[in-house]
Write a protein that holds these residues in place. Structure first.
Motif, PDB file in Angstrom:
ATOM      1  N   ALA A 266      -2.885  -1.444   8.098  1.00 10.98           N
ATOM      2  CA  ALA A 266      -3.441  -2.107   6.880  1.00 10.98           C
ATOM      3  C   ALA A 266      -2.586  -3.132   6.731  1.00 10.98           C
ATOM      4  O   ALA A 266      -3.410  -4.417   5.889  1.00 10.98           O
ATOM      5  N   ASP A 267      -1.428  -2.996   5.381  1.00 13.19           N
ATOM      6  CA  ASP A 267      -0.991  -4.251   5.528  1.00 13.19           C
ATOM      7  C   ASP A 267      -0.545  -5.584   6.036  1.00 13.19           C
ATOM      8  O   ASP A 267      -1.159  -6.530   5.790  1.00 13.19           O
TER       9      ASP A 267
ATOM     10  N   TRP B 113       2.023  -0.673  -9.619  1.00 11.90           N
ATOM     11  CA  TRP B 113       2.602  -0.557 -10.882  1.00 11.90           C
ATOM     12  C   TRP B 113       3.243   0.474 -10.790  1.00 11.90           C
ATOM     13  O   TRP B 113       3.807   1.481 -11.005  1.00 11.90           O
ATOM     14  N   LEU B 114       2.258   1.409 -10.739  1.00 11.38           N
ATOM     15  CA  LEU B 114       1.955   2.913 -10.715  1.00 11.38           C
ATOM     16  C   LEU B 114       3.380   3.401  -9.874  1.00 11.38           C
ATOM     17  O   LEU B 114       4.048   4.377 -10.481  1.00 11.38           O
TER      18      LEU B 114
ATOM     19  N   ARG C 138      -2.996  -1.493  -2.929  1.00 16.15           N
ATOM     20  CA  ARG C 138      -2.149  -2.325  -2.769  1.00 16.15           C
ATOM     21  C   ARG C 138      -2.460  -3.252  -3.970  1.00 16.15           C
ATOM     22  O   ARG C 138      -2.208  -4.595  -4.196  1.00 16.15           O
ATOM     23  N   SER C 139      -3.894  -2.801  -4.864  1.00 17.17           N
ATOM     24  CA  SER C 139      -3.445  -2.733  -6.168  1.00 17.17           C
ATOM     25  C   SER C 139      -2.514  -3.357  -7.181  1.00 17.17           C
ATOM     26  O   SER C 139      -1.807  -2.453  -7.035  1.00 17.17           O
TER      27      SER C 139
ATOM     28  N   SER D  55       0.573  -1.142  -0.046  1.00 23.00           N
ATOM     29  CA  SER D  55       0.166  -0.301   0.047  1.00 23.00           C
ATOM     30  C   SER D  55       0.770   0.918  -0.555  1.00 23.00           C
ATOM     31  O   SER D  55       0.336   2.074  -0.479  1.00 23.00           O
ATOM     32  N   LEU D  56       1.965   1.329   0.714  1.00 16.58           N
ATOM     33  CA  LEU D  56       2.837   2.178   0.384  1.00 16.58           C
ATOM     34  C   LEU D  56       3.274   2.541  -0.769  1.00 16.58           C
ATOM     35  O   LEU D  56       3.452   4.186  -0.940  1.00 16.58           O
ATOM     36  N   THR D  57       3.773   1.364  -1.468  1.00 17.07           N
ATOM     37  CA  THR D  57       4.168   1.668  -2.852  1.00 17.07           C
ATOM     38  C   THR D  57       3.371   2.407  -3.247  1.00 17.07           C
ATOM     39  O   THR D  57       3.380   3.570  -4.488  1.00 17.07           O
TER      40      THR D  57
END
Length: 390
Positions: free
Chosen positions: A286-287, A302-303, A296-297, A30-32
């Motif tokens: 959450a992760d 990727w984005l 985190r999709s 999610s942080l990514t």
């Protein structure tokens, strides 16, 4: 969870202190994904300041939405501190940490640095090599002159700050693992107050250097980084207390609207820093817990992965296109919003190419294989994290 301690007690240790090797730490996708949101805030801010849109009504909407967009860099600094502490691995040598961070940021920086200078050469623009070399070696943010810190690829000033953070973190981590949780809470609380104090504090700085001092100076901007560092250590110990992701997201939206509409600019950075931290910590939580997160999709991750390249290319691409198009003013009517969308997509295409053909290959080439201790379990488990929160 047991006490956090470094692997070595030798005061001359050269490894990066980390959590015990007997536990496993979750990835934080999610942080990514959130990195992309931060990159879009900065992009939207520059769409406004570079006056891509001329229509007053459209321009007013962009201005209202992205007036605070420059704070996306603040988000990156807080996130950087959080993620680097969360991912610190037992037995990793300091020089390996530094090498890994340089391999992450420098190849992309070098490509953009060369691209700008090639363009200037083509356009017969005189190059100040003293300035260019300061930018090349990422020391420009330490020089309080606009011709230096916003030089060549202008957004690279933030890499100059990040490089300073990277140099400091492995030296601080052994101490960080030993301090009491109350000290870490104190850091999280104190940073927004220190940021707020910069406004009266800047009166002590010559007027021509005040923007540099408050917005660029790496020592000052490191406050946000250390805020993220302290919060991550609290979370590792199971001592972080904050709202869940839905509530943190509502707090962010309400704060953004309030700041854009009513709150004076001198309070923005101090107000947004804790709000950004709440969102980052809530997404990480959450992760770890496996609870709902929209960030985190596969597409968002990727984005987020290409967001660093996107951040580096976007101002250069926009300014280059405008220069060759002979445009110094915004585009009229619907052409302005259409150009903004076009720039978004063009920058994304170039960022994806930079990520695939430069960033990833150079990371594989330059980064040493990770050194781990124990049985190779180098993270904090979901169970251990939950037990630490109880």
């Amino acid at each position: 969870m047991g006490p956090i301690q470094s692997l070595r007690q030798n005061p001359d240790e050269t490894t990066v202190a980390a959590a015990p090797a007997s536990t496993r730490r979750s990835n934080l996708p999610s942080l990514t994904g959130l990195r992309w949101i931060a990159a879009m805030l900065v992009f939207g801010f520059h769409i406004g300041t570079m006056r891509i849109i001329a229509e007053p009504d459209y321009q007013a909407v962009v201005g209202w939405l992205f007036t605070l967009g420059l704070s996306g860099v603040q988000f990156f600094f807080i996130l950087s501190g959080f993620v680097l502490v969360w991912s610190a691995r037992p037995g990793q040598r300091r020089r390996d940490f530094w090498r890994r961070r340089l391999a992450k940021i420098y190849p992309n920086h070098l490509v953009l640095w060369a691209a700008v200078l090639l363009l200037w050469t083509y356009l017969a623009i005189e190059i100040n090599w003293e300035v260019a070399l300061a930018n090349l070696f990422l020391v420009q943010a330490w020089i309080p002159h606009g011709g230096y810190f916003y030089s060549v690829n202008t957004v690279s000033w933030s890499l100059s700050c990040e490089l300073f953070f990277y140099l400091c973190l492995p030296l601080v981590l052994p101490l960080l693992r030993r301090v009491r949780a109350g000290v870490l809470v104190g850091v999280v609380v104190a940073v927004p107050l220190l940021i707020l104090a910069l406004w009266p504090g800047q009166e002590l700085v010559p007027e021509q250097s005040r923007w540099w001092f408050t917005q660029v100076f790496p020592l000052v901007r490191s406050l946000e980084f250390w805020m993220g560092v302290a919060a991550a250590e609290l979370m590792i110990r199971g001592r972080w207390r904050g709202p869940g992701l839905p509530v943190a997201s509502v707090i962010f939206v309400v704060t953004w609207v309030a700041a854009s509409t009513w709150i004076p600019a001198q309070f923005w950075a101090a107000l947004l820093a804790p709000v950004y931290l709440l969102v980052i910590a809530a997404a990480a939580d959450a992760d770890v817990r496996g609870s709902w997160s929209p960030w985190r999709s596969r597409r968002m991750v990727w984005l987020g992965e290409v967001s660093f390249a996107y951040y580096l290319v976007h101002v250069f691409v926009i300014s280059t296109v405008l220069q060759f198009a002979g445009r110094s003013q915004g585009l009229p009517g619907w052409q302005g919003p259409a150009a903004a969308v076009g720039f978004l997509l063009l920058n994304l295409l170039l960022a994806a190419a930079l990520h695939r053909f430069v960033e990833n290959p150079m990371m594989r080439l330059l980064v040493p294989r990770r050194r781990t201790a124990g049985h190779g379990n180098t993270s904090i488990s979901h169970a251990a994290y939950r037990s630490g929160r109880r």
